[in-house]
Design an enzyme around this catalytic site. Structure first.
Site, mmCIF file in Angstrom:
data_model
loop_
_atom_site.group_PDB
_atom_site.id
_atom_site.type_symbol
_atom_site.label_atom_id
_atom_site.label_comp_id
_atom_site.label_asym_id
_atom_site.label_seq_id
_atom_site.Cartn_x
_atom_site.Cartn_y
_atom_site.Cartn_z
ATOM 1 N N HIS A 1 -6.057 -98.498 47.044
ATOM 2 C CA HIS A 1 -5.728 -97.411 46.113
ATOM 3 C C HIS A 1 -6.390 -96.082 46.501
ATOM 4 O O HIS A 1 -5.710 -95.173 46.920
ATOM 5 C CB HIS A 1 -6.041 -97.753 44.644
ATOM 6 C CG HIS A 1 -5.337 -98.968 44.152
ATOM 7 N ND1 HIS A 1 -3.967 -99.084 44.185
ATOM 8 C CD2 HIS A 1 -5.803 -100.146 43.647
ATOM 9 C CE1 HIS A 1 -3.618 -100.272 43.705
ATOM 10 N NE2 HIS A 1 -4.716 -100.935 43.373
ATOM 11 N N ASP B 1 1.658 -104.649 46.228
ATOM 12 C CA ASP B 1 0.695 -104.895 45.151
ATOM 13 C C ASP B 1 1.264 -105.777 44.035
ATOM 14 O O ASP B 1 1.305 -106.996 44.167
ATOM 15 C CB ASP B 1 0.203 -103.524 44.635
ATOM 16 C CG ASP B 1 -1.002 -103.622 43.724
ATOM 17 O OD1 ASP B 1 -1.445 -104.740 43.428
ATOM 18 O OD2 ASP B 1 -1.521 -102.574 43.288
HETATM 19 ZN ZN LIG Z 1 -4.362 -105.063 43.672
#
Ligand SMILES: [Zn+2]
Length: 421
Positions: free
Chosen positions: A263, A314
């Site tokens: 991220h 993800d």
């Molecule tokens: Zn994750």
């Protein structure tokens, strides 16, 4: 056995070349160069397969199910989404996680991903006691990858506090023992590699971060962690440690050339400087980050520091590598009010840098595994596109529907219209 594949074009991040063959032997590419004879792949371009560098395969089970407000919770955000994700995680068994992972990996192969990094934290029975084989859940995920033929980097994830009991280990040593047992088990499984991860600075205390980092660096293991995804996580880290997440990771020895930060959505300049100093990389998950309302990573600053970048699907709200890459540039355009924003030095288009993030390289060459995708040049999304513009047309104008076939180690593992087992 040696084979030569002869597509209409061999595609790399800079363009498409005709009259070029890809010679494959024992699952690896022996050469890419001029060729006139071989297996004709008419109407096809051959390109590298995409790397999906961050996956929680079981979350594929949430698709479409979490896109409405619960009347009792009018403000929906990452934290309310997480409760629904926990409810799903609570129910998983080795059989069901294998099944949902298998379906998820099949979808990845159909979309053009040839390898996946699974960030796996549903380790134990729901009450937190280990299965008779403590690696049962992780092995079920690995077997799902083998069932489909996708390449897997399996990351057992350390979880010390918060979450569900089944995520947590009683000590960092107990966790690392399981990691080593899985590494042992994966020997002789050519598609499976085992690395290690810590869930986040919120779920893992300082002492664990240090131990896990030491273990990973000693054996040169890939090392991943979620960081800077949500403002609340950063506030809590500052309250506990007086440091931002990446600063804490630097202090605990967690950063290195094999470290990937997942991220980095809210990472600030001094954190990106630390990643640069240690040679660590960032994995962006734009479709998930958008779906969860996380925000958008500082892509221009990442490019400016020449940090390694990869993408992951993800939570699997979408599985489409073309869309992940497109989102990175189009979000950067929305934020800057400019066009062609993420252009690397000495280049004139964002396409090469984005495709490199998706493929892990600018193209395939001798010595690489023969992990390849066939692009259908007759697909409506690519009709009338000049060969030199094909890479950009893939990033900006196409979706996973253009993938007609997928090979891992030279073996066909997906063909449009049906999966080849
Ligand atoms: Zn994750």
């Amino acid at each position: 056995m040696r084979r030569t594949l002869l597509p209409d074009f061999v595609l790399d991040a800079y363009g498409a070349r005709s009259g070029v063959g890809v010679i494959i032997e024992d699952g690896s590419i022996v050469a890419v160069g001029p060729a006139t004879e071989g297996e004709r792949l008419s109407g096809r371009a051959l390109a590298p397969g995409f790397l999906n560098d961050h996956s929680h395969a079981f979350q594929r089970g949430l698709r479409g199910a979490v896109e409405r407000i619960e009347p009792s919770r009018p403000r929906d955000d990452f934290w309310t989404w997480r409760e629904q994700m926990y409810a799903l995680a609570e129910k998983l068994t080795p059989d069901s996680i294998r099944e949902v992972s298998r379906r998820c990996y099949e979808e990845m192969l159909s979309a053009g991903y040839t390898s996946v990094t699974e960030f796996h934290y549903v380790h134990h029975r729901p009450d937190g006691t280990p299965y008779d084989d403590a690696g049962a859940q992780a092995k079920a995920v690995a077997q799902a990858a083998e069932d489909t033929g996708i390449r897997l980097l399996l990351l057992p994830v350390a979880y010390a506090r918060g979450g569900l009991p089944r995520f947590r280990d009683p000590s960092v040593n107990a966790f690392l023992q399981r990691v080593d047992a899985l590494r042992e088990w994966s020997q002789g499984r050519p598609l499976i590699e085992v690395g290690v991860a810590a869930h986040s600075v919120r779920a893992v205390p300082r002492g664990w971060l240090e131990e896990i980092a030491r273990h990973a660096h000693r054996d040169d293991l890939p090392l991943h962690i979620h960081a800077d995804e949500q403002p609340r996580e950063i506030e809590e880290c500052q309250a506990e440690h007086g440091l931002r997440p990446v600063e804490l990771l630097a202090q605990t020895g967690f950063l290195g050339t094999r470290t990937t930060i997942i991220h980095a959505t809210h990472a600030v300049g001094k954190e990106l400087d630390l990643l640069s100093e240690y040679g660590a990389s960032v994995c962006a998950c734009p479709t998930t980050e958008g779906n969860l309302g996380d925000g958008f990573l500082p892509a221009e600053e990442i490019l400016g520091r020449n940090l390694g970048l990869s993408v992951g699907s993800d939570s699997h709200v979408r599985i489409d590598p073309f869309e992940e890459l497109r989102e990175i540039e189009t979000n950067a355009r929305r934020l800057s009010g400019r066009r062609n924003v993420l252009v690397a030095e000495e280049e004139t288009s964002p396409t090469p840098w984005l495709l490199r993030a998706g493929w892990g390289s600018y193209g395939r060459e001798a010595g690489d595994p023969a992990d390849l995708i066939e692009i259908d040049l007759s697909h409506p999304a690519l009709a009338d596109v000049e060969a030199r513009n094909l890479p950009s047309a893939l990033v900006f104008g196409a979706g996973s529907g253009v993938v007609a076939g997928t090979q891992v180690e030279g073996r066909k593992v997906h063909e449009r219209g049906g999966t080849v087992g």
